[in-house]
Each structure stands twice: as structure tokens, then as C-alpha cells.
Design a protein around this motif. Structure first.
Motif, PDB file in Angstrom:
ATOM      1  N   ARG A   4     -12.212  31.358  36.857  1.00  0.00           N
ATOM      2  CA  ARG A   4     -12.515  32.782  36.987  1.00  0.00           C
ATOM      3  C   ARG A   4     -13.632  32.967  37.998  1.00  0.00           C
ATOM      4  NH1 ARG A   4     -16.881  34.790  33.812  1.00  0.00           N
ATOM      5  NH2 ARG A   4     -18.026  33.106  32.794  1.00  0.00           N
ATOM      6  N   SER A   5     -13.759  34.189  38.500  1.00  0.00           N
ATOM      7  CA  SER A   5     -14.841  34.489  39.440  1.00  0.00           C
ATOM      8  C   SER A   5     -15.962  35.201  38.709  1.00  0.00           C
ATOM      9  CB  SER A   5     -14.333  35.367  40.591  1.00  0.00           C
ATOM     10  OG  SER A   5     -13.914  36.628  40.109  1.00  0.00           O
ATOM     11  N   THR A   6     -17.176  34.840  39.012  1.00  0.00           N
ATOM     12  CA  THR A   6     -18.335  35.556  38.498  1.00  0.00           C
ATOM     13  C   THR A   6     -18.983  36.398  39.596  1.00  0.00           C
ATOM     14  OG1 THR A   6     -19.745  33.619  38.948  1.00  0.00           O
ATOM     15  CG2 THR A   6     -18.797  33.811  36.742  1.00  0.00           C
ATOM     16  N   HIS A   7     -18.465  36.272  40.808  1.00  0.00           N
ATOM     17  CA  HIS A   7     -18.929  37.092  41.936  1.00  0.00           C
ATOM     18  C   HIS A   7     -17.802  37.128  42.955  1.00  0.00           C
ATOM     19  CE1 HIS A   7     -21.651  38.794  44.977  1.00  0.00           C
ATOM     20  NE2 HIS A   7     -21.088  37.949  45.829  1.00  0.00           N
ATOM     21  N   PHE A   8     -17.540  38.325  43.515  1.00  0.00           N
ATOM     22  CA  PHE A   8     -16.501  38.472  44.536  1.00  0.00           C
ATOM     23  C   PHE A   8     -16.931  39.604  45.466  1.00  0.00           C
ATOM     24  CE2 PHE A   8     -12.675  39.760  46.591  1.00  0.00           C
ATOM     25  CZ  PHE A   8     -11.791  38.690  46.562  1.00  0.00           C
ATOM     26  N   ALA A   9     -17.129  39.291  46.754  1.00  0.00           N
ATOM     27  CA  ALA A   9     -17.528  40.303  47.739  1.00  0.00           C
ATOM     28  C   ALA A   9     -16.917  39.946  49.086  1.00  0.00           C
ATOM     29  CB  ALA A   9     -19.054  40.379  47.854  1.00  0.00           C
ATOM     30  N   LEU A  10     -16.536  40.940  49.837  1.00  0.00           N
ATOM     31  CA  LEU A  10     -15.897  40.709  51.132  1.00  0.00           C
ATOM     32  C   LEU A  10     -16.898  40.177  52.150  1.00  0.00           C
ATOM     33  CD1 LEU A  10     -13.502  43.765  51.544  1.00  0.00           C
ATOM     34  CD2 LEU A  10     -13.131  41.588  50.364  1.00  0.00           C
ATOM     35  N   ALA A  11     -16.433  39.225  52.950  1.00  0.00           N
ATOM     36  CA  ALA A  11     -17.289  38.616  53.978  1.00  0.00           C
ATOM     37  C   ALA A  11     -16.780  38.877  55.388  1.00  0.00           C
ATOM     38  CB  ALA A  11     -17.399  37.110  53.750  1.00  0.00           C
ATOM     39  N   ALA A  88     -13.588  36.291  51.606  1.00  0.00           N
ATOM     40  CA  ALA A  88     -14.462  36.792  50.545  1.00  0.00           C
ATOM     41  C   ALA A  88     -15.423  35.691  50.119  1.00  0.00           C
ATOM     42  CB  ALA A  88     -13.649  37.271  49.355  1.00  0.00           C
ATOM     43  N   LEU A  89     -16.643  36.092  49.816  1.00  0.00           N
ATOM     44  CA  LEU A  89     -17.614  35.166  49.236  1.00  0.00           C
ATOM     45  C   LEU A  89     -17.459  35.238  47.727  1.00  0.00           C
ATOM     46  CD1 LEU A  89     -20.009  33.222  49.604  1.00  0.00           C
ATOM     47  CD2 LEU A  89     -21.528  35.206  49.497  1.00  0.00           C
ATOM     48  N   VAL A  90     -17.007  34.136  47.123  1.00  0.00           N
ATOM     49  CA  VAL A  90     -16.717  34.136  45.694  1.00  0.00           C
ATOM     50  C   VAL A  90     -17.489  33.021  45.010  1.00  0.00           C
ATOM     51  CG1 VAL A  90     -14.402  35.065  46.076  1.00  0.00           C
ATOM     52  CG2 VAL A  90     -14.713  32.607  45.890  1.00  0.00           C
ATOM     53  N   ARG A  91     -17.824  33.262  43.761  1.00  0.00           N
ATOM     54  CA  ARG A  91     -18.393  32.200  42.931  1.00  0.00           C
ATOM     55  C   ARG A  91     -17.373  31.905  41.846  1.00  0.00           C
ATOM     56  NH1 ARG A  91     -22.842  29.346  42.329  1.00  0.00           N
ATOM     57  NH2 ARG A  91     -23.376  28.516  40.275  1.00  0.00           N
ATOM     58  N   LEU A  92     -16.850  30.691  41.845  1.00  0.00           N
ATOM     59  CA  LEU A  92     -15.807  30.307  40.909  1.00  0.00           C
ATOM     60  C   LEU A  92     -16.385  29.426  39.803  1.00  0.00           C
ATOM     61  CD1 LEU A  92     -12.881  29.497  43.380  1.00  0.00           C
ATOM     62  CD2 LEU A  92     -13.464  31.672  42.284  1.00  0.00           C
ATOM     63  N   ASP A  93     -15.918  29.670  38.602  1.00  0.00           N
ATOM     64  CA  ASP A  93     -16.429  28.972  37.423  1.00  0.00           C
ATOM     65  C   ASP A  93     -15.247  28.438  36.628  1.00  0.00           C
ATOM     66  OD1 ASP A  93     -17.550  28.250  34.941  1.00  0.00           O
ATOM     67  OD2 ASP A  93     -19.124  29.749  35.135  1.00  0.00           O
ATOM     68  N   ASP A  94     -15.238  27.127  36.351  1.00  0.00           N
ATOM     69  CA  ASP A  94     -14.151  26.525  35.583  1.00  0.00           C
ATOM     70  C   ASP A  94     -14.501  26.351  34.111  1.00  0.00           C
ATOM     71  OD1 ASP A  94     -15.960  24.466  35.587  1.00  0.00           O
ATOM     72  OD2 ASP A  94     -14.698  23.042  36.686  1.00  0.00           O
ATOM     73  N   GLY A  95     -15.597  26.961  33.692  1.00  0.00           N
ATOM     74  CA  GLY A  95     -16.012  26.865  32.297  1.00  0.00           C
ATOM     75  C   GLY A  95     -17.120  25.869  32.068  1.00  0.00           C
ATOM     76  N   LEU A 154      -5.526  28.286  44.418  1.00  0.00           N
ATOM     77  CA  LEU A 154      -4.298  28.519  43.665  1.00  0.00           C
ATOM     78  C   LEU A 154      -4.598  28.739  42.185  1.00  0.00           C
ATOM     79  CD1 LEU A 154      -2.009  25.826  45.325  1.00  0.00           C
ATOM     80  CD2 LEU A 154      -1.709  28.304  45.485  1.00  0.00           C
ATOM     81  N   ALA A 155      -5.522  27.953  41.632  1.00  0.00           N
ATOM     82  CA  ALA A 155      -5.880  28.104  40.224  1.00  0.00           C
ATOM     83  C   ALA A 155      -6.525  29.470  39.972  1.00  0.00           C
ATOM     84  CB  ALA A 155      -6.819  26.986  39.797  1.00  0.00           C
ATOM     85  N   LEU A 171     -15.674  52.237  30.909  1.00  0.00           N
ATOM     86  CA  LEU A 171     -15.969  52.868  32.192  1.00  0.00           C
ATOM     87  C   LEU A 171     -16.936  52.001  32.985  1.00  0.00           C
ATOM     88  CD1 LEU A 171     -16.500  56.671  31.449  1.00  0.00           C
ATOM     89  CD2 LEU A 171     -14.451  55.532  32.301  1.00  0.00           C
ATOM     90  N   PHE A 172     -16.889  52.142  34.303  1.00  0.00           N
ATOM     91  CA  PHE A 172     -17.822  51.482  35.215  1.00  0.00           C
ATOM     92  C   PHE A 172     -17.819  49.962  35.067  1.00  0.00           C
ATOM     93  CE2 PHE A 172     -19.648  55.738  34.459  1.00  0.00           C
ATOM     94  CZ  PHE A 172     -19.590  56.233  35.749  1.00  0.00           C
ATOM     95  N   GLY A 173     -16.715  49.397  34.596  1.00  0.00           N
ATOM     96  CA  GLY A 173     -16.602  47.952  34.519  1.00  0.00           C
ATOM     97  C   GLY A 173     -17.467  47.301  33.468  1.00  0.00           C
ATOM     98  N   ALA A 174     -18.070  48.076  32.585  1.00  0.00           N
ATOM     99  CA  ALA A 174     -18.962  47.515  31.576  1.00  0.00           C
ATOM    100  C   ALA A 174     -18.176  46.617  30.625  1.00  0.00           C
ATOM    101  CB  ALA A 174     -19.638  48.629  30.787  1.00  0.00           C
ATOM    102  N   GLY A 175     -18.552  45.345  30.586  1.00  0.00           N
ATOM    103  CA  GLY A 175     -17.884  44.407  29.711  1.00  0.00           C
ATOM    104  C   GLY A 175     -16.481  44.049  30.147  1.00  0.00           C
ATOM    105  N   ALA A 176     -16.097  44.496  31.352  1.00  0.00           N
ATOM    106  CA  ALA A 176     -14.738  44.245  31.827  1.00  0.00           C
ATOM    107  C   ALA A 176     -14.660  42.907  32.540  1.00  0.00           C
ATOM    108  CB  ALA A 176     -14.289  45.376  32.761  1.00  0.00           C
ATOM    109  N   THR A 177     -13.453  42.565  32.967  1.00  0.00           N
ATOM    110  CA  THR A 177     -13.247  41.318  33.665  1.00  0.00           C
ATOM    111  C   THR A 177     -14.042  41.258  34.955  1.00  0.00           C
ATOM    112  OG1 THR A 177     -11.586  39.959  34.774  1.00  0.00           O
ATOM    113  CG2 THR A 177     -11.207  42.303  34.772  1.00  0.00           C
ATOM    114  N   ALA A 178     -14.445  40.055  35.328  1.00  0.00           N
ATOM    115  CA  ALA A 178     -15.146  39.870  36.599  1.00  0.00           C
ATOM    116  C   ALA A 178     -14.171  39.639  37.744  1.00  0.00           C
ATOM    117  CB  ALA A 178     -16.104  38.683  36.501  1.00  0.00           C
ATOM    118  N   PHE A 179     -12.862  39.685  37.444  1.00  0.00           N
ATOM    119  CA  PHE A 179     -11.896  39.514  38.511  1.00  0.00           C
ATOM    120  C   PHE A 179     -11.933  40.718  39.444  1.00  0.00           C
ATOM    121  CE2 PHE A 179      -9.721  37.028  35.047  1.00  0.00           C
ATOM    122  CZ  PHE A 179     -10.099  35.801  35.564  1.00  0.00           C
TER     123      PHE A 179
END
Length: 380
Positions: A4-11, A88-95, A154-155, A171-179
Motif C-alpha cells: 500500500r502507499s502511505t504517500h502519493f504525489a505527482l512529480a 509520482a513520488l510514492v512511499r510504499l509499505d509492505d507491512g 505490479l504489487a 468526508l475529506f478522506g478522514a480515516g479513508a484509504t491512503a491509495f
């Protein structure tokens, strides 16, 4: 392995022979401090390629929603030899651990359009460039992910696909997915004037996770109307109807002459009071008010914790006061929500002055570019 991503922003974005932008066009979405912008203004003349940039970003992000597609949705890719690469600059986390990467979503026959050398990766704090490539295999008409894409990319894409369709609960992504979620408002956006016969309490269109939502004209059907969205929230009674209503009254009807009232449960609509009298529905507002209501409610309702908002022709149907109000709101929300970024297009000098991409503002990472058509000389 789920990632999953914990950060996603366009580069950045690189195009090859797409629309009016011929040859290679490469645009950075990084500020002078090498950080992804959270407000980015694209200026240029009509027909210069501003909309092409937004459509290319939307097309690349939409690929994340499935492993295969029947078409890209851009003529330069479906019918021509064009190419698109969205970085995109992403931070990926495998758990167990997390690391930052440049994720390159690559579309079209030409393949990878831009390599990120080690010094550039270091500047943005990325460990490597991961390539996720989509194209048409020989003998096939289906657009598929290439198996030679990086395994981590791919994962990550597989994890996004597994999330598609999950209901939006806040609303406003509170508690929502970080995708990542991209919300695209093309220039023909707004609220349609429609009586909506056969109203019923029904789940609104698009009220679930997807990597891309496109909001043109809301209300052509009951299912995609804002009235239906307000009615659904009112029946859920989870606070979203009240917060949406407060947001509209705070930012759109701030002079107090108009007020968005509680949902009328008998008529199934969100009524607007004018000078204390219930006068009309949302579809009877002015074109500028309809546009602002749509933008505010759709962004608040559909964003995740990593949301990219594209607004084409920001000044569309808005006089200067409304335009200033919208951009002020954009700045406030970009400051309040860390994962929210806005990409705006305009050809009006007033928008440039209001956004002021080169003027530092606390909490904002502003940047921009100027685009104009470039035509390739015919081959002899």
C-alpha cells in the motif's frame, strides 16, 4: 505480497506527440525545493495543450483501476503513436517497512520516455525508479500491464485493484484509504437543471473508491445528482450531510442571503432558502454558484487521504469575486489536508495574480508552467 502507499504525489509528466504538443514535452511538478507542489497552475492560450495535460494525467491514473483495458481514451494513444509517462513520488509499505520511489506509469508504444538518474532520485528522496508499463501486445487489441514492469509496481497496482469499489465512509478522506484518488473537473462541469422524475433513496454513482472520478455535469440523471448525494447522506445519518451543508454555507453563501437547508425528506431534495424563504433547489442557482457547490461537495465527498484534484479552466462561469473565493478555498484546503493537491488551468492573468505561484505562502508548495502548442515539421 500486498503493498500500500502511505504517500502519493505527482512529480512530473512527459508526453510524446499528444494533441497539440508534438515531439517530447516534459513538465516537472516539483517546486524549486524539489517537493511535489500542492497547488500547480498551468497557463497558456486556448488550444495550447492545457486540457491535454490534464487528460493525460487522468488517463494514466485510470489505468491503475484494472489489469487490462479495451482502450486508453486518448486518440494519440488509441489511434496514433503517442506516449505518456506520469511520474509520482510514492512511499510504499509492505507491512514491515516502507521506502520512497518514483513510480512511472507508462502508456503507449514508445515505452519509457524519461529515466530518473541517481542524482535526481536522491534530490526527491527516492530509492529507485519503478516502471509500471501499459501497452498492446502483438496480436492483441487489449491494453495490458507488461510483465516486465517492476514487481513492486505490479504489487501496488494489484492492491489498488482490490480496493476499487469499496464504499466511501467519510468526508475529506478522514480515516479513508491512503491509495491515490484523482478527481477531474473538465471545463463543462456544473449542475444540470433537471426535474428528476422518479426520485428515490438510492446509492449515488461513484460513491466508492476508484483511482479516478470524472465530474462533468452533475444531475443529468438522479443517480449522479447532488440532490441524491445529500439525500443519501441524510438517510445514512452519519454526519456527512451536515458537514457538506456547513461547507457550502461557509464558502458559497457567505453573505447570508442564501442558505442551504436540511434535506427535504418528503420531496427528496436539498432546498436553498433565499432571504428566509425556501425558494428553489440546487439546480436553480446561478452557473457560478452551481459550479462552486459541485466542486466543494464532490471534493469533500470523494477524496481519499491522497487526492489529486484537476480543475480545467478554473475561471469558467465565475466572475472575479467568485474566482477569488474558489482559489482562497483551494489554498485553505491544501493547507489543511496534507495529501490534497490541486492542478489548475487558466488563460486569465487574474488567475495568475491570485494563485501567485512564485509568491511564498506558509503551508503551500506552489508552482506552475506555461504551455503553448508545438508542431512537428512534416517529414520529407
Amino acid at each position: 505480497m500486498a503493498i500500500r502507499s502511505t504517500h502519493f504525489a505527482l512529480a512530473g509528466l512527459t508526453l510524446l506527440d499528444v494533441g497539440p504538443l508534438r515531439d517530447t514535452t516534459s513538465i516537472s511538478f516539483l517546486t524549486t525545493d524539489n517537493e511535489p507542489a500542492n497547488i500547480y497552475l498551468v497557463m497558456g492560450p486556448n488550444g495550447g495543450g492545457k486540457t491535454t495535460l490534464l487528460e493525460a494525467i487522468t488517463t494514466a491514473m485510470s489505468m491503475l483501476g484494472a489489469a487490462s483495458h479495451t482502450r486508453y481514451g486518448m486518440p494519440a494513444l488509441d489511434d496514433g503513436n503517442g506516449g505518456v509517462q506520469l511520474d509520482a513520488l510514492v512511499r510504499l509499505d509492505d507491512g514491515t517497512s516502507g521506502e520512497s520511489f518514483i513510480l512511472s506509469i507508462v502508456l503507449g508504444g514508445p515505452g519509457l520516455l524519461k529515466n530518473w538518474p541517481e542524482p535526481d532520485l536522491q534530490m526527491v528522496g527516492a530509492a529507485a525508479q519503478l516502471v509500471l508499463r501499459y501497452g498492446v501486445r502483438t496480436g492483441s487489441r487489449t491494453i495490458e500491464r507488461f510483465a516486465d514492469s517492476d514487481k513492486q509496481a505490479l504489487a501496488f497496482a494489484d492492491t489498488i485493484i482490490a480496493e476499487v469499489g469499496e464504499p466511501t465512509r467519510s468526508l475529506f478522506g478522514a480515516g479513508a484509504t491512503a491509495f491515490p484518488t484523482l478527481l477531474y473537473f473538465p471545463s463543462d462541469r456544473g449542475i444540470a437543471r433537471n426535474g428528476h422524475a422518479g426520485r428515490a433513496v438510492s446509492r449515488p454513482d461513484q460513491l466508492s473508491y476508484a483511482p479516478v472520478h470524472v465530474f462533468g455535469v452533475d444531475g443529468a440523471t438522479w443517480e449522479n445528482s447532488l440532490d441524491n448525494l445529500f439525500v443519501w447522506f441524510a438517510w445514512l445519518a452519519d454526519g456527512r450531510e451536515e458537514r457538506c451543508r456547513e461547507t457550502v454555507n461557509r464558502y458559497v453563501f457567505r453573505d447570508g442571503t442564501k442558505t442551504l437547508l436540511e434535506v427535504d425528506r418528503e420531496l427528496l431534495r436539498a432546498p436553498v432558502s433565499v432571504d428566509g424563504v425556501v425558494e428553489h433547489g440546487l439546480d436553480q442557482l446561478s452557473s457560478g454558484e452551481r459550479q462552486l457547490v459541485q466542486l466543494l461537495v464532490r471534493i469533500a465527498s470523494h477524496m481519499s487521504t491522497a487526492t489529486i484534484v484537476l480543475i480545467d479552466e478554473t475561471e469558467q462561469h465565475l466572475h472575479l469575486v467568485m474566482r477569488r473565493r474558489l482559489i482562497t478555498l483551494i489554498k485553505e484546503w491544501a493547507k489543511e489536508h496534507d495529501g490534497l493537491s490541486f492542478y489548475l488551468t487558466s488563460h486569465q492573468a487574474d488567475s495568475l495574480r491570485i494563485v501567485a505561484p512564485k509568491v511564498p505562502e506558509e503551508g503551500l508548495r506552489k508552482f506552475g508552467c506555461l504551455v503553448k502548442p508545438r508542431f512537428k515539421a512534416p517529414r520529407r
